[in-house]
Design a protein around this motif. Structure first.
Motif, PDB file in Angstrom:
ATOM      1  N   THR A 255      -5.510  -8.582  -3.561  1.00  0.00           N
ATOM      2  CA  THR A 255      -6.280  -7.659  -2.718  1.00  0.00           C
ATOM      3  C   THR A 255      -5.523  -7.338  -1.440  1.00  0.00           C
ATOM      4  N   LEU A 256      -4.957  -8.384  -0.837  1.00  0.00           N
ATOM      5  CA  LEU A 256      -4.169  -8.179   0.383  1.00  0.00           C
ATOM      6  C   LEU A 256      -2.955  -7.314   0.103  1.00  0.00           C
ATOM      7  N   ARG A 258      -2.598  -5.066  -2.215  1.00  0.00           N
ATOM      8  CA  ARG A 258      -3.065  -3.682  -2.415  1.00  0.00           C
ATOM      9  C   ARG A 258      -3.318  -3.004  -1.074  1.00  0.00           C
ATOM     10  N   ASP A 259      -4.018  -3.686  -0.164  1.00  0.00           N
ATOM     11  CA  ASP A 259      -4.324  -3.087   1.136  1.00  0.00           C
ATOM     12  C   ASP A 259      -3.065  -2.881   1.974  1.00  0.00           C
ATOM     13  N   ILE A 262      -1.325   0.244   0.783  1.00  0.00           N
ATOM     14  CA  ILE A 262      -1.988   1.439   1.323  1.00  0.00           C
ATOM     15  C   ILE A 262      -1.637   1.610   2.797  1.00  0.00           C
ATOM     16  N   LEU A 263      -1.630   0.496   3.541  1.00  0.00           N
ATOM     17  CA  LEU A 263      -1.313   0.573   4.972  1.00  0.00           C
ATOM     18  C   LEU A 263       0.117   1.050   5.192  1.00  0.00           C
ATOM     19  N   ALA A 285      -0.320  -0.069  -5.520  1.00  0.00           N
ATOM     20  CA  ALA A 285      -1.718  -0.331  -5.159  1.00  0.00           C
ATOM     21  C   ALA A 285      -2.636  -0.202  -6.366  1.00  0.00           C
ATOM     22  N   ASN A 289      -4.784  -3.249  -7.999  1.00  0.00           N
ATOM     23  CA  ASN A 289      -6.234  -3.136  -8.092  1.00  0.00           C
ATOM     24  C   ASN A 289      -6.736  -3.619  -9.458  1.00  0.00           C
ATOM     25  N   SER A 317      -5.344 -10.370   6.347  1.00  0.00           N
ATOM     26  CA  SER A 317      -6.327  -9.426   5.804  1.00  0.00           C
ATOM     27  C   SER A 317      -7.132  -8.777   6.924  1.00  0.00           C
ATOM     28  N   THR A 320      -5.010  -6.091   8.491  1.00  0.00           N
ATOM     29  CA  THR A 320      -4.808  -4.963   7.579  1.00  0.00           C
ATOM     30  C   THR A 320      -6.044  -4.078   7.535  1.00  0.00           C
ATOM     31  N   ARG A 321      -7.216  -4.691   7.408  1.00  0.00           N
ATOM     32  CA  ARG A 321      -8.449  -3.903   7.376  1.00  0.00           C
ATOM     33  C   ARG A 321      -8.692  -3.208   8.701  1.00  0.00           C
ATOM     34  N   LEU A 324      -6.313  -0.209   8.943  1.00  0.00           N
ATOM     35  CA  LEU A 324      -6.757   0.878   8.067  1.00  0.00           C
ATOM     36  C   LEU A 324      -8.017   1.552   8.613  1.00  0.00           C
TER      37      LEU A 324
END
Length: 454
Positions: A255-256, A258-259, A262-263, A285, A289, A317, A320-321, A324
């Motif tokens: 999950t990390l 993937r994010d 995207i970042l 990504a 997923n 995480s 990253t969130r 984003l």
């Protein structure tokens, strides 16, 4: 000369003196075998730490007795020495190491000399691990040269130790020494490679993998792109060093990843040539997923405690969130490119560690055979029907991340010459062959087929 060099050199002088003297033939009381093997274990443990920090063995580590050590020595002697040291085993002793290496303990001259070697090895390890560093080029090769020469000196005394152990009816010590058969040959090959000149054009600007020194165990809390790249590197190191890794850990790291993909794409990550990495990161990504969304009932069979690993995942995480979502600054273009370049290492380490857990029979999957009342069965890579689907999905993610590999080797660093004296001054060794050219860093792959220099 650094403090670490001084201690290592002192150990080498003591070992050279022991090699020149040795115990009297047929007199098992001339040397305390437990003191000697404890000191030997301390020296090899320190050498293993240095090689692990400079040139990690990675997925090349194989069970004892299931590897071709000579073939690996020809391809990559530094890695072969690291693997042999990792599999060195531990001696069985009846007293505490602090009692065995006590300077005030009575004993023969050889026993006291071995005890001094062991104490120096512990001091050297403490010095090496105390200060975080990132040795590169000649600095890294200097450290490898020191530990290889020290290891060769220790291995040269193994026949003496084996004879003393046999005379004292210590078959367990003889078996312990047998675990590192070939150590002297591999250490000599590494020392010859470290002493060899660099290849043409390598002394000024070389392409080298940036392998850091001893890693701190402190969790990094990222607040920007630069600290996020450092946190990602720390997380990769923690995954490699983890004893156990649960399926839930794999899923949250995916999950990390993937994010982060995207970042990095949102921040405009590019290749050194200037080509945008948006499409490559987008494909990665999507593949990650599938690991995140795949719920196939994988379970852990052993207790798994990894607070530092979980803390580092949580901190990275959160940043990253936040980035984003606009609550934290986006990485700069070069920082985003660095994040993208480190994702393949993260996923490779994750896939290797997950596969290792399955091979150790630490994972289980739902039993779909309908021939048993058990709900789960032990996962294995030997049977396709019992191989976790997560491993297959992770392998696809690793393949997708390979498109980002060229960025990893994009940094060009100048080699730094170090004038510190070498351990070989304690005992003169023959010069290495002129044709033997070493790569710019101990962890770099060899470009030549290197025959043993023994």
């Amino acid at each position: 000369m650094t403090a670490w060099d001084e201690v290592v050199l002192r150990s080498a002088v003591s070992l050279a003196a022991l090699a020149g003297r040795g115990p009297r033939s047929g007199d098992p009381a001339a040397m305390d075998v437990e003191v000697a093997v404890t000191a030997r274990a301390a020296v090899l443990a320190g050498a293993a730490v240095v090689l692990r920090d400079l040139a990690p063995a990675g997925g090349d580590r194989l069970p004892h007795g299931q590897r071709d050590l000579l073939a690996l020595t020809e391809r990559h002697p530094v890695r072969a020495l690291g693997i042999l040291l990792q599999d060195r085993g531990r001696p069985r002793v009846s007293r505490a190491p602090s009692d065995l290496l006590d300077a005030a303990a009575p004993g023969s001259a050889a026993t006291r000399q071995w005890a001094a070697v062991g104490r120096d090895a512990l001091v050297a390890d403490r010095i090496w691990s105390a200060v975080p560093r990132q040795p590169e080029g000649d600095q890294a090769w200097h450290a490898v040269r020191q530990v290889a020469a020290l290891t060769e000196l220790v291995a040269a005394l193994d026949p003496v130790l084996a004879g003393a152990a046999a005379a004292a009816s210590r078959s367990d010590v003889v078996a312990y020494l047998d675990r590192t058969a070939g150590l002297r040959l591999v250490a000599r090959e590494v020392r010859s490679l470290a002493d060899a000149p660099t290849g043409a054009g390598q002394s000024q600007a070389v392409r080298a993998l940036t392998i850091g020194g001893p890693e701190s165990r402190r969790v990094i809390t990222p607040t920007d792109g630069q600290s996020a790249a450092a946190a990602l590197r720390r997380l990769t190191t923690q995954i490699k060093a983890a004893d156990e890794l649960a399926p839930n850990h794999v899923r949250v790291v995916a999950t990390l990843g993937r994010d982060l993909s995207i970042l990095a794409a949102k921040a405009g990550a590019i290749e050194p040539s200037g080509r945008p990495l948006r499409d490559d990161l987008g494909g990665l990504a999507v593949t990650l997923n599938q690991v995140v969304a795949g719920r196939h009932g994988e379970a852990m069979l052993v207790e798994c405690r990894a607070p530092a690993l979980e803390h580092q995942i949580r901190e990275l995480s959160c940043y990253t969130r936040a980035a984003l979502g606009g609550r934290a600054p986006l990485p700069a273009v070069d920082e985003a490119s660095r994040l993208a370049g480190r994702l393949p290492r993260l996923l490779t380490a994750l896939a290797d560690k997950a596969r290792e857990q399955v091979e150790l029979r630490h994972w289980a999957i739902p039993d779909r055979s309908q021939q048993s009342h058990l709900r789960h069965t032990v996962a294995t890579t030997q049977d396709p029907d019992r191989t976790p689907r997560m491993l297959t999905q992770l392998d696809r993610a690793v393949v997708a991340a390979e498109t980002l590999r060229p960025h990893i080797d994009s940094q060009t660093d100048a080699a730094v010459r170090v004038g510190a004296p070498s351990v070989r001054s304690a005992r003169q060794f023959p010069q290495s062959p002129a044709y033997l050219l070493r790569p710019p860093h101990p962890a770099a792959p060899q470009r030549e087929h290197l025959p043993p220099s023994a």
